[in-house]
Design a protein around this motif. Structure first.
Motif, PDB file in Angstrom:
ATOM      1  N   MET A  70      -2.417   7.248 -11.709  1.00  0.00           N
ATOM      2  CA  MET A  70      -2.336   5.845 -11.819  1.00  0.00           C
ATOM      3  C   MET A  70      -0.581   5.198 -10.966  1.00  0.00           C
ATOM      4  O   MET A  70       0.081   6.209 -10.964  1.00  0.00           O
ATOM      5  CB  MET A  70      -2.970   4.928 -12.330  1.00  0.00           C
ATOM      6  N   ASN A  71      -0.632   4.375  -9.722  1.00  0.00           N
ATOM      7  CA  ASN A  71       0.961   4.615  -9.078  1.00  0.00           C
ATOM      8  C   ASN A  71       1.179   2.809 -10.524  1.00  0.00           C
ATOM      9  O   ASN A  71       0.576   2.392 -10.872  1.00  0.00           O
ATOM     10  CB  ASN A  71       0.953   3.652  -7.801  1.00  0.00           C
ATOM     11  N   ARG A  72       2.608   3.298  -9.991  1.00  0.00           N
ATOM     12  CA  ARG A  72       3.308   2.351 -11.257  1.00  0.00           C
ATOM     13  C   ARG A  72       3.191   1.301 -10.818  1.00  0.00           C
ATOM     14  O   ARG A  72       3.442  -0.153 -11.908  1.00  0.00           O
ATOM     15  CB  ARG A  72       4.745   2.599 -11.130  1.00  0.00           C
ATOM     16  N   TYR A  73       3.420   0.340  -9.428  1.00  0.00           N
ATOM     17  CA  TYR A  73       3.312  -1.058  -8.966  1.00  0.00           C
ATOM     18  C   TYR A  73       2.083  -1.611  -8.425  1.00  0.00           C
ATOM     19  O   TYR A  73       1.508  -0.269  -7.957  1.00  0.00           O
ATOM     20  CB  TYR A  73       4.358  -1.501  -7.840  1.00  0.00           C
ATOM     21  N   ALA A  74       2.246  -2.750  -8.118  1.00  0.00           N
ATOM     22  CA  ALA A  74       0.792  -3.488  -7.773  1.00  0.00           C
ATOM     23  C   ALA A  74       1.479  -5.182  -7.213  1.00  0.00           C
ATOM     24  O   ALA A  74       2.097  -4.982  -7.653  1.00  0.00           O
ATOM     25  CB  ALA A  74      -0.302  -3.605  -8.054  1.00  0.00           C
ATOM     26  N   ALA A  75       1.021  -4.732  -6.059  1.00  0.00           N
ATOM     27  CA  ALA A  75       1.014  -6.638  -5.609  1.00  0.00           C
ATOM     28  C   ALA A  75       0.140  -7.459  -5.241  1.00  0.00           C
ATOM     29  O   ALA A  75      -0.869  -6.933  -5.399  1.00  0.00           O
ATOM     30  CB  ALA A  75       1.798  -6.201  -4.577  1.00  0.00           C
ATOM     31  N   ILE A  76       0.210  -8.238  -5.260  1.00  0.00           N
ATOM     32  CA  ILE A  76      -0.585 -10.001  -5.044  1.00  0.00           C
ATOM     33  C   ILE A  76       0.004 -10.789  -4.299  1.00  0.00           C
ATOM     34  O   ILE A  76       1.173 -11.431  -4.040  1.00  0.00           O
ATOM     35  CB  ILE A  76      -0.888 -10.481  -6.110  1.00  0.00           C
ATOM     36  N   ILE A  77      -0.664 -10.375  -2.992  1.00  0.00           N
ATOM     37  CA  ILE A  77      -0.266 -11.467  -2.152  1.00  0.00           C
ATOM     38  C   ILE A  77      -1.662 -12.320  -1.562  1.00  0.00           C
ATOM     39  O   ILE A  77      -2.636 -12.321  -1.017  1.00  0.00           O
ATOM     40  CB  ILE A  77       0.082 -10.224  -0.379  1.00  0.00           C
ATOM     41  N   ASP A  78      -1.316 -13.512  -1.563  1.00  0.00           N
ATOM     42  CA  ASP A  78      -2.823 -14.500  -1.377  1.00  0.00           C
ATOM     43  C   ASP A  78      -4.165 -14.167  -1.971  1.00  0.00           C
ATOM     44  O   ASP A  78      -4.685 -14.369  -1.307  1.00  0.00           O
ATOM     45  CB  ASP A  78      -2.951 -14.358   0.229  1.00  0.00           C
ATOM     46  N   ASN A  79      -3.646 -14.445  -3.115  1.00  0.00           N
ATOM     47  CA  ASN A  79      -4.631 -13.885  -4.577  1.00  0.00           C
ATOM     48  C   ASN A  79      -5.346 -12.461  -3.919  1.00  0.00           C
ATOM     49  O   ASN A  79      -7.232 -12.686  -4.860  1.00  0.00           O
ATOM     50  CB  ASN A  79      -5.890 -15.242  -3.976  1.00  0.00           C
ATOM     51  N   LYS A  80      -4.904 -11.310  -3.230  1.00  0.00           N
ATOM     52  CA  LYS A  80      -5.443 -10.820  -3.016  1.00  0.00           C
ATOM     53  C   LYS A  80      -5.259  -9.769  -3.977  1.00  0.00           C
ATOM     54  O   LYS A  80      -3.162  -9.688  -3.957  1.00  0.00           O
ATOM     55  CB  LYS A  80      -5.291 -10.278  -1.990  1.00  0.00           C
ATOM     56  N   PHE A  81      -5.638  -9.094  -4.844  1.00  0.00           N
ATOM     57  CA  PHE A  81      -4.432  -7.622  -5.700  1.00  0.00           C
ATOM     58  C   PHE A  81      -4.337  -6.490  -4.454  1.00  0.00           C
ATOM     59  O   PHE A  81      -5.903  -5.387  -4.118  1.00  0.00           O
ATOM     60  CB  PHE A  81      -5.626  -7.249  -7.165  1.00  0.00           C
ATOM     61  N   ILE A  82      -3.385  -5.578  -4.812  1.00  0.00           N
ATOM     62  CA  ILE A  82      -2.946  -4.533  -3.720  1.00  0.00           C
ATOM     63  C   ILE A  82      -2.362  -3.092  -4.509  1.00  0.00           C
ATOM     64  O   ILE A  82      -1.333  -3.366  -5.385  1.00  0.00           O
ATOM     65  CB  ILE A  82      -2.031  -4.712  -2.197  1.00  0.00           C
ATOM     66  N   GLN A  83      -3.516  -2.627  -4.862  1.00  0.00           N
ATOM     67  CA  GLN A  83      -3.118  -1.501  -5.694  1.00  0.00           C
ATOM     68  C   GLN A  83      -2.415  -0.351  -4.900  1.00  0.00           C
ATOM     69  O   GLN A  83      -2.633   0.064  -3.172  1.00  0.00           O
ATOM     70  CB  GLN A  83      -3.918  -0.830  -6.215  1.00  0.00           C
ATOM     71  N   VAL A  84      -1.283  -0.277  -4.656  1.00  0.00           N
ATOM     72  CA  VAL A  84      -0.729   0.180  -3.638  1.00  0.00           C
ATOM     73  C   VAL A  84      -0.287   1.689  -3.962  1.00  0.00           C
ATOM     74  O   VAL A  84      -0.353   3.144  -4.802  1.00  0.00           O
ATOM     75  CB  VAL A  84       1.504   0.554  -4.037  1.00  0.00           C
ATOM     76  N   GLU A  85      -1.837   2.344  -3.266  1.00  0.00           N
ATOM     77  CA  GLU A  85      -1.795   3.651  -2.604  1.00  0.00           C
ATOM     78  C   GLU A  85      -1.737   3.994  -1.687  1.00  0.00           C
ATOM     79  O   GLU A  85      -1.873   5.884  -1.591  1.00  0.00           O
ATOM     80  CB  GLU A  85      -3.564   3.512  -3.488  1.00  0.00           C
ATOM     81  N   THR A  86      -1.985   3.592  -0.523  1.00  0.00           N
ATOM     82  CA  THR A  86      -1.746   4.478   0.611  1.00  0.00           C
ATOM     83  C   THR A  86      -0.679   3.947   1.429  1.00  0.00           C
ATOM     84  O   THR A  86       0.211   2.748   1.003  1.00  0.00           O
ATOM     85  CB  THR A  86      -2.970   3.732   1.597  1.00  0.00           C
ATOM     86  N   GLN A  87      -0.280   4.000   2.541  1.00  0.00           N
ATOM     87  CA  GLN A  87       0.777   3.597   3.697  1.00  0.00           C
ATOM     88  C   GLN A  87       0.152   2.042   3.916  1.00  0.00           C
ATOM     89  O   GLN A  87       0.942   1.309   4.461  1.00  0.00           O
ATOM     90  CB  GLN A  87       0.811   5.198   4.511  1.00  0.00           C
ATOM     91  N   ASP A  88      -1.078   2.203   4.654  1.00  0.00           N
ATOM     92  CA  ASP A  88      -1.461   1.038   4.820  1.00  0.00           C
ATOM     93  C   ASP A  88      -1.483   0.364   3.642  1.00  0.00           C
ATOM     94  O   ASP A  88      -0.835  -0.844   4.179  1.00  0.00           O
ATOM     95  CB  ASP A  88      -3.136   1.186   5.217  1.00  0.00           C
ATOM     96  N   ASP A  89      -1.041  -0.050   2.366  1.00  0.00           N
ATOM     97  CA  ASP A  89      -1.489  -0.729   1.141  1.00  0.00           C
ATOM     98  C   ASP A  89       0.721  -1.133   1.359  1.00  0.00           C
ATOM     99  O   ASP A  89       0.855  -2.047   1.313  1.00  0.00           O
ATOM    100  CB  ASP A  89      -1.252  -0.467   0.439  1.00  0.00           C
ATOM    101  N   ILE A  90       1.235  -0.147   2.141  1.00  0.00           N
ATOM    102  CA  ILE A  90       3.520  -0.077   1.802  1.00  0.00           C
ATOM    103  C   ILE A  90       3.084  -1.075   3.034  1.00  0.00           C
ATOM    104  O   ILE A  90       3.667  -1.915   2.771  1.00  0.00           O
ATOM    105  CB  ILE A  90       3.521   0.853   1.658  1.00  0.00           C
ATOM    106  N   LEU A  91       2.827  -0.863   3.696  1.00  0.00           N
ATOM    107  CA  LEU A  91       2.823  -1.559   4.929  1.00  0.00           C
ATOM    108  C   LEU A  91       2.194  -3.388   5.258  1.00  0.00           C
ATOM    109  O   LEU A  91       2.461  -4.067   6.172  1.00  0.00           O
ATOM    110  CB  LEU A  91       1.924  -1.494   6.636  1.00  0.00           C
ATOM    111  N   LYS A  92       1.577  -3.111   4.493  1.00  0.00           N
ATOM    112  CA  LYS A  92       1.143  -4.831   4.217  1.00  0.00           C
ATOM    113  C   LYS A  92       1.772  -5.393   3.446  1.00  0.00           C
ATOM    114  O   LYS A  92       2.285  -6.403   3.532  1.00  0.00           O
ATOM    115  CB  LYS A  92      -0.735  -5.040   3.276  1.00  0.00           C
ATOM    116  N   ILE A  93       2.313  -4.923   2.139  1.00  0.00           N
ATOM    117  CA  ILE A  93       3.980  -5.876   1.893  1.00  0.00           C
ATOM    118  C   ILE A  93       5.006  -6.245   2.596  1.00  0.00           C
ATOM    119  O   ILE A  93       5.058  -7.393   2.493  1.00  0.00           O
ATOM    120  CB  ILE A  93       4.163  -4.500   0.459  1.00  0.00           C
ATOM    121  N   LEU A  94       5.039  -5.406   3.058  1.00  0.00           N
ATOM    122  CA  LEU A  94       6.308  -5.162   3.419  1.00  0.00           C
ATOM    123  C   LEU A  94       5.905  -5.935   4.904  1.00  0.00           C
ATOM    124  O   LEU A  94       7.011  -7.183   5.451  1.00  0.00           O
ATOM    125  CB  LEU A  94       6.696  -3.509   4.831  1.00  0.00           C
TER     126      LEU A  94
END
Length: 81
Positions: free
Chosen positions: A1-25
């Motif tokens: 499991m990755n160490r970090y996750a993000a919550i953006i617009d009430n959506k939980f994003i588990q940082v697992e793929t490049q697409d997840d990183i791009l959403k956060i950026l």
């Protein structure tokens, strides 16, 4: 499991793929409110994108990852697409 996750617009994003990183950026650049969950330390930090962008710039400066040569190479790649 990755160490970090993000919550953006009430959506939980588990940082697992490049697409997840791009959403956060994208959210950082758009200066949205972002909650970062540190799963390992069981802490939560909420800030707007500009805070994270400032910290990213500080990190790049402190570890010398953004050298003039690398910046020039990045610009060359962007401008020649």
């Amino acid at each position: 499991m990755n160490r970090y996750a993000a919550i953006i617009d009430n959506k939980f994003i588990q940082v697992e793929t490049q697409d997840d990183i791009l959403k956060i950026l994208r959210s950082i650049v758009d200066d949205e409110e972002i909650t970062i969950v540190d799963i390992a330390n069981k802490t939560v930090h909420t800030h707007y994108g500009h805070y994270f962008l400032d910290k990213i710039f500080e990190w790049l400066k402190s570890c010398a990852l953004l050298t003039v040569t690398r910046f020039d190479n990045m610009l060359e790649g962007i401008l020649n697409e």
